[in-house]
Design a protein around this motif. Structure first.
Motif, short mmCIF file in Angstrom:
data_model
loop_
_atom_site.label_atom_id
_atom_site.label_comp_id
_atom_site.label_asym_id
_atom_site.label_seq_id
_atom_site.Cartn_x
_atom_site.Cartn_y
_atom_site.Cartn_z
N SER A 1 -16.06 14.02 -33.51
CA SER A 1 -16.97 14.76 -32.62
C SER A 1 -17.58 13.44 -31.92
CB SER A 1 -17.92 15.36 -33.07
OG SER A 1 -18.57 16.18 -32.20
N ARG A 2 -18.08 12.47 -32.76
CA ARG A 2 -18.69 11.44 -31.96
C ARG A 2 -17.73 10.62 -31.17
NH1 ARG A 2 -20.67 8.21 -37.20
NH2 ARG A 2 -21.18 6.69 -35.32
N ARG A 3 -16.76 10.42 -31.53
CA ARG A 3 -15.61 9.63 -30.79
C ARG A 3 -15.18 10.36 -29.62
NH1 ARG A 3 -12.93 9.10 -36.04
NH2 ARG A 3 -13.46 7.27 -37.25
N MET A 4 -15.03 11.67 -29.67
CA MET A 4 -14.60 12.42 -28.48
C MET A 4 -15.71 12.70 -27.46
SD MET A 4 -12.53 15.54 -30.46
CE MET A 4 -12.11 16.46 -28.87
N MET A 5 -16.89 12.55 -27.83
CA MET A 5 -18.30 12.71 -27.13
C MET A 5 -18.63 11.30 -26.47
SD MET A 5 -18.75 15.94 -26.45
CE MET A 5 -20.40 15.71 -25.76
N LYS A 6 -18.06 10.23 -26.99
CA LYS A 6 -18.49 8.86 -26.45
C LYS A 6 -18.09 8.89 -24.96
CE LYS A 6 -17.96 4.00 -27.21
NZ LYS A 6 -17.41 2.94 -28.22
N GLY A 7 -19.06 8.61 -24.07
CA GLY A 7 -18.94 8.40 -22.67
C GLY A 7 -18.94 9.75 -22.13
N HIS A 8 -19.13 10.91 -22.81
CA HIS A 8 -19.28 12.24 -22.06
C HIS A 8 -20.67 12.99 -22.32
CE1 HIS A 8 -15.02 12.37 -21.14
NE2 HIS A 8 -14.81 11.99 -22.11
N LYS A 9 -21.63 12.28 -22.96
CA LYS A 9 -22.52 13.00 -23.27
C LYS A 9 -23.47 13.40 -22.21
CE LYS A 9 -23.50 10.43 -27.62
NZ LYS A 9 -22.28 9.45 -27.38
N TRP A 10 -23.58 12.65 -21.05
CA TRP A 10 -24.42 12.68 -19.78
C TRP A 10 -23.49 13.85 -19.08
CZ3 TRP A 10 -28.81 12.40 -17.69
CH2 TRP A 10 -29.02 12.65 -16.02
N GLU A 11 -22.39 13.81 -19.00
CA GLU A 11 -21.41 14.82 -18.64
C GLU A 11 -21.67 16.10 -19.11
OE1 GLU A 11 -16.79 14.51 -17.60
OE2 GLU A 11 -17.28 15.11 -19.42
N CYS A 12 -21.68 16.40 -20.36
CA CYS A 12 -22.04 17.68 -21.08
C CYS A 12 -23.41 18.06 -20.65
CB CYS A 12 -21.88 17.31 -22.56
SG CYS A 12 -22.02 18.61 -23.65
N PHE A 13 -24.46 16.94 -20.66
CA PHE A 13 -25.90 17.60 -20.14
C PHE A 13 -25.87 18.38 -18.81
CE2 PHE A 13 -29.61 16.21 -17.89
CZ PHE A 13 -30.66 17.08 -18.61
N VAL A 14 -25.06 17.39 -17.88
CA VAL A 14 -24.98 18.03 -16.37
C VAL A 14 -24.10 19.30 -16.25
CG1 VAL A 14 -24.01 17.64 -14.12
CG2 VAL A 14 -25.19 15.61 -15.45
N TYR A 15 -23.31 19.44 -17.20
CA TYR A 15 -22.51 20.93 -17.31
C TYR A 15 -23.45 21.75 -17.87
CZ TYR A 15 -18.36 23.56 -18.03
OH TYR A 15 -17.26 24.56 -17.82
N GLU A 16 -24.22 21.44 -18.91
CA GLU A 16 -25.28 22.64 -19.23
C GLU A 16 -26.37 22.79 -18.04
OE1 GLU A 16 -25.78 22.22 -24.16
OE2 GLU A 16 -26.76 20.82 -22.77
N LEU A 17 -26.72 21.91 -17.13
CA LEU A 17 -27.68 22.18 -16.38
C LEU A 17 -27.17 23.18 -15.15
CD1 LEU A 17 -29.26 18.67 -15.78
CD2 LEU A 17 -30.33 20.51 -16.79
#
Length: 635
Positions: A251-267
């Motif tokens: 999960s950590r490897r797959m989310m690397k570089g996508h954390k901000w993207e996921c946050f914006v998706y939630e917003l």
């Protein structure tokens, strides 16, 4: 990469296909506090100031509405005042009985097992008894309290660890299957059991929650790790066999570089949150929660595809291919060859059975003549019903469990007739009626013998049979024949059918015999006019399930071994004797003590709220008045 707009479009499509299932899954998660809990604010509409205005005495008299009285008992026990807790619980129990008499008779709580259980729990009597037992065993009241507290903590943790902790994984699996397939049976909630990985999934989710808890003390680290571990539940839903540490690392490897993207998706779902607040959570319950969950399933599918293409370390564990794409015809044929052969086999029932024989076989599960043709028809129909569970997988409308990376517990190559889907001959039905009637008579006679210490011939008739049991059992087999392959629907159907039969049987007997009653559930918890109650219907439901899936098939196996030359005359003789008993009992019904003396048992139950005195007037050749005054009993 797929855009947010495209992922949401796909999510809307999935919600439309599986709307009821998705809403149900999200509601379950909300009720269990896993996700979407704020959506249930609509159910909490009692103003807080009303609670704080209640006086202590008033709170005690509202046990049915809240648990403050029980909390007071627990507080006394934790403070070491066992006598005070026992005294208070006794007072609460008597007041609960009085309120049940004063209120809706459906919620009677003066008689029966259910009423006793409810009263003991809500009054704290069960806790007082447990503390007393532990005290006597350990020789120390403080040690007893400590053991009780530790036991409670262990119990709550077990519930969280084995159920609440893994609900998110089950929900993710259902939403992932719903992306691709048109049908997602609700039984897929048990997929972790079928692959024998329930405990392993629980351990993975527990370790994830534990790490998240530790990181939360660093605030910033807690936020970062929240997104680092975001995909663990999805990974476990795809591959429950993955180790806990590997799932977290992947999960950590797959989310690397996508954390901000996921946050914006939630917003991007923030407008739906505002709408939910404006509608008291209704819009979230009925749409935005399923929509959000489906959207993030699309997001996981997107990140999974990127991880597979980039061949990041650990991506080989993402191995459930047919969770994300439909299988080719060749793969389906190889895995479901036996099912396909059974489905394409010419049906013999249309050619062999016609007219009334076909009607009785199809809708009631009865073989009128029990010929070779009808037996062949039974085998074909049973096999066909078994195939319905697998047909959707063959048609690629549901997930092909036989192509799963983890083998599910199922007989794959040999399709057998499920025994409980059989058809019963007319002779079997007659014998089963009398067997069930005798078993019901034996059950009630035994209960009366144990409780009152005397033999009583129960029932309206004079013979050793209670036709309400026999008729109910046969009606279950016949009228619910079509849903026998769905145990949950069968259980509900049994309760409804037995409740209807018992209620109207009671009503008819009462009208036909000048108000005499052969049973009375007044005072039982959740009763309807004393004719039926939840306790009895639950027993009927459980017993009916055992009857349909175990007892009736076993009895039918034995009945089929009896030669027809013996079986037919035996059934005729029993039927003639039963008919004679019925005709005689219409004029001279079986009555007497322990059979029809319900009306004289309880004449008046009255609760004097002003003086807090419970008055029970009993008429049985004499009158007695029992007064229950708080902390004082006078007979």
């Amino acid at each position: 990469m797929t855009t947010r707009k495209e992922m949401k479009r796909k999510a809307k499509k999935a919600v439309k296909k599986h709307y009821i299932l998705y809403v149900a899954v999200c509601l379950i998660m909300a009720y269990m506090g896993v996700e979407f809990s704020s959506s249930l604010n609509v159910l909490d509409i009692t103003p807080a100031e009303e609670v704080y205005r209640m006086e202590d005495e008033e709170r005690l008299t509202r046990i049915g509405a809240n648990s403050d009285g029980l909390i007071d008992v627990i507080a006394d026990l934790l403070a070491g005042d066992q006598e005070g807790g026992q005294e208070l619980s006794s007072q609460i129990k008597e007041e609960e009985k009085g309120r049940s008499l004063e209120g809706n008779p459906v919620f009677g709580r003066t008689r029966g097992v259910f009423a006793g259980i409810v009263n003991n729990i809500t009054s704290g009597s069960a806790l007082v008894f447990l503390v007393g037992a532990l005290h006597s065993l350990l020789g120390s009241e403080s040690a007893a309290i400590l053991v009780l507290v530790l036991f409670g903590i262990a119990f709550l943790f077990s519930v969280w660890f084995f159920i609440t902790n893994v609900v998110s994984v089950i929900a993710r699996r259902i939403f992932l299957e719903g992306r691709i397939y048109e049908t997602v049976p609700f039984q897929r909630c048990l997929f972790l059991l079928r692959v024998k990985k329930w405990v392993k999934a629980c351990c993975t989710m527990f370790l994830t929650a534990f790490f998240q808890f530790l990181w939360s003390f660093t605030i910033i680290g807690g936020i970062i790790k929240y997104y680092s571990y975001y995909l663990v539940s999805y990974i476990v839903a795809e591959n429950p066999d993955i180790s806990s540490r590997e799932a977290i690392r992947l999960s950590r490897r797959m989310m690397k570089g996508h954390k901000w993207e996921c946050f914006v998706y939630e917003l991007s779902f923030l407008p739906w949150t505002f709408l939910g607040a404006a509608t008291a959570g209704l819009s979230e319950i009925f749409y935005s929660n399923p929509y959000r969950a489906a959207s993030f399933s699309e997001y996981y599918a997107q990140l999974r595809e990127e991880a597979k293409k980039a061949r990041i370390k650990g991506s080989q564990y993402l191995n459930d291919t047919y969770l994300f794409e439909k299988a080719e015809d060749e793969m389906i044929y190889l895995a479901y060859e036996d099912v396909i052969s059974a489905l394409v086999r010419p049906k013999r029932d249309g050619r062999k059975l016609k007219g009334i024989r076909k009607f009785f076989a199809d809708y009631l599960g009865i073989l009128l003549t029990n010929t070779k043709e009808e037996r062949e028809y039974e085998e074909t129909q049973a096999l066909h019903m078994r195939m319905q569970f697998l047909k959707d997988a063959v048609d690629r409308k549901s997930y092909p469990s036989r192509l799963s990376a983890l083998p599910e517990q199922e007989k794959r190559k040999k399709v057998e007739m499920i025994h409980y889907l059989r058809h019963y001959s007319v002779w079997s039905v007659i014998v089963l009626f009398f067997v069930f009637s005798f078993m019901g008579w034996l059950w009630e006679v035994s209960l009366h013998l144990v409780q009152d210490g005397e033999f009583v011939n129960r029932g309206v008739l004079h013979g050793p049979w209670l036709p309400i049991y026999g008729g109910g059992g046969v009606l279950i087999l016949l009228l619910l024949n079509k849903i026998r392959n769905r145990p949950l629907a069968e259980f509900v159907g049994i309760i409804l059918l037995c409740g209807t039969v018992e209620y109207f049987s009671s009503y008819y007997l009462e009208m036909a015999h000048n108000g005499e009653r052969w049973w009375d559930y007044s005072g039982y918890f959740l009763n309807l006019h004393g004719r039926i109650c939840a306790e009895g219907l639950l027993v009927f439901g459980i017993g009916g399930i055992g009857l349909v899936y175990v007892l009736a098939p076993l009895l039918d196996n034995a009945i089929q071994k009896i030669p027809l030359q013996i079986l037919a005359p035996f059934c005729v003789v029993l039927t003639v004797i039963f008919a004679a008993d019925t005709v005689y009992s219409m004029k001279y019904p079986n009555t007497g003590k322990g059979i029809t003396d319900y009306e004289s048992r309880v004449v008046t139950d009255n609760w004097n709220q002003e003086n807090k005195i419970y008055i029970h007037i009993q008429e049985n050749n004499k009158y007695a008045c029992n007064l229950f005054i708080p902390n004082l009993y006078t007979g």
